[in-house]
Write an enzyme that holds these catalytic residues in place. Structure first.
Site, mmCIF file in Angstrom:
data_model
loop_
_atom_site.group_PDB
_atom_site.id
_atom_site.type_symbol
_atom_site.label_atom_id
_atom_site.label_comp_id
_atom_site.label_asym_id
_atom_site.label_seq_id
_atom_site.Cartn_x
_atom_site.Cartn_y
_atom_site.Cartn_z
ATOM 1 N N GLU A 1 0.874 -1.171 0.000
ATOM 2 C CA GLU A 1 0.000 0.000 0.000
ATOM 3 C C GLU A 1 0.907 1.215 0.000
ATOM 4 O O GLU A 1 1.559 1.521 0.996
ATOM 5 C CB GLU A 1 -0.907 0.014 1.234
ATOM 6 C CG GLU A 1 -2.150 -0.805 1.107
ATOM 7 C CD GLU A 1 -3.153 -0.525 2.223
ATOM 8 O OE1 GLU A 1 -2.868 0.333 3.093
ATOM 9 O OE2 GLU A 1 -4.208 -1.169 2.242
ATOM 10 N N ASP B 1 -4.520 8.673 11.157
ATOM 11 C CA ASP B 1 -3.197 8.115 11.419
ATOM 12 C C ASP B 1 -2.621 8.617 12.727
ATOM 13 O O ASP B 1 -2.821 9.774 13.119
ATOM 14 C CB ASP B 1 -2.230 8.463 10.281
ATOM 15 C CG ASP B 1 -2.519 7.681 9.024
ATOM 16 O OD1 ASP B 1 -2.802 6.479 9.149
ATOM 17 O OD2 ASP B 1 -2.473 8.265 7.931
#
Length: 276
Positions: A46, A57
């Site tokens: 990814e 995140d």
């Protein structure tokens, strides 16, 4: 490349996807990293076009994105990188991750999709896509033969999960828990089994689980509940950061990490002094 599923379950264990921000390590080193992961038969990378201030995140990936952005890496650079390296790969597939606001919105969506398809990326995941544009993304990607990664949470409504299963053509990314990346899932993954089973009956594509997946034990646990693949993000990025700080080769460090995720064989246990 011969046709096959995006991930291949081998001996009952799930496939493997690793996450990196393009530009961390720098692009001139990233090509060696990609080749090393291909040699280790990692199924998927990814690869994110770095973007700032991600709300999903944790600090490890946010700081990685900031390092990459500081080198000037943008969508053009990442598409060019994929185009340059993709023909060398024999096993590894590259799923491009982009943020809608940072990388997609500045241009017409059809133009963006055409550029991604031209790069030979194996899949596309769009972060932060407005729901009203989802049909345009799905139809446009299908018209260009571009597989999509769709996402849903274990806590998403049945309707949202069914939509993700219906539109995922590369793989369906099941987010193990609500929150930010980088924190190990408390209590393991057994609670995902019912949702995972439901998705697998609805989806034609593999179902991968991410968020809180860090090591071999987590991969084995996900295999036990039937995940087709596992996605490891923060733990992968940590190895890159360590390599850069200690002036080590990121490709060698990530190859070593990939090997550590494989199940231990009987021969390895014997060499280590027996089983226990």
């Amino acid at each position: 490349m011969a046709e096959r599923g995006f991930f291949g379950r081998r001996s009952g264990r799930p496939g493997l996807a690793l996450f990196l921000n393009a530009g961390d390590p720098p692009l001139e080193h990233l090509a060696d990293v990609v080749r090393a992961l291909d040699e280790q038969r990692v199924d998927c990378l990814e690869l994110a076009v770095p973007f700032p201030d991600s709300v999903t995140d944790g600090p490890v990936i946010r700081e990685s994105a900031d390092r990459a952005l500081a080198t000037g890496v943008d969508l053009d650079a990442v598409l060019g990188f994929i185009r340059g390296v993709r023909h060398e790969l024999r096993h590894l597939r590259i799923a491009l991750l982009v943020d809608w606001s940072h990388s997609v919105r500045p241009q017409p969506l059809p133009d963006f999709l055409a550029r991604v398809a031209d790069s030979a990326a194996d899949g596309l995941l769009v972060h932060g896509l407005p729901p009203r544009l989802r049909p345009s993304l799905v139809d446009g990607a299908a018209a260009r033969g571009l597989p999509l990664v769709t996402t849903c949470y274990a806590t998403s409504s049945p309707e949202v999960r069914a939509e993700a299963a219906r539109h995922g053509t590369a793989y369906v990314y099941l987010v193990a828990r609500y929150g930010r990346t980088g924190v190990r899932a408390s209590g393991g993954f057994d609670h995902l089994a019912p949702v995972l089973g439901e998705l697998k009956t609805q989806a034609a594509a593999p179902v991968a689980v991410g968020f809180g997946v860090r090591d071999r034990a987590d991969l084995l646990a996900l295999g036990e509940i039937g995940a087709d693949a596992a996605v490891i993000g923060s733990a992968t990025v940590e190895r890159v950061e360590q390599a850069l700080v200690e002036n080590l080769d990121p490709a060698e460090e990530l190859a070593r990490f990939a090997r550590s995720l494989r199940p231990v064989t009987t021969g390895q246990l014997t060499q280590q002094g027996g089983t226990r």
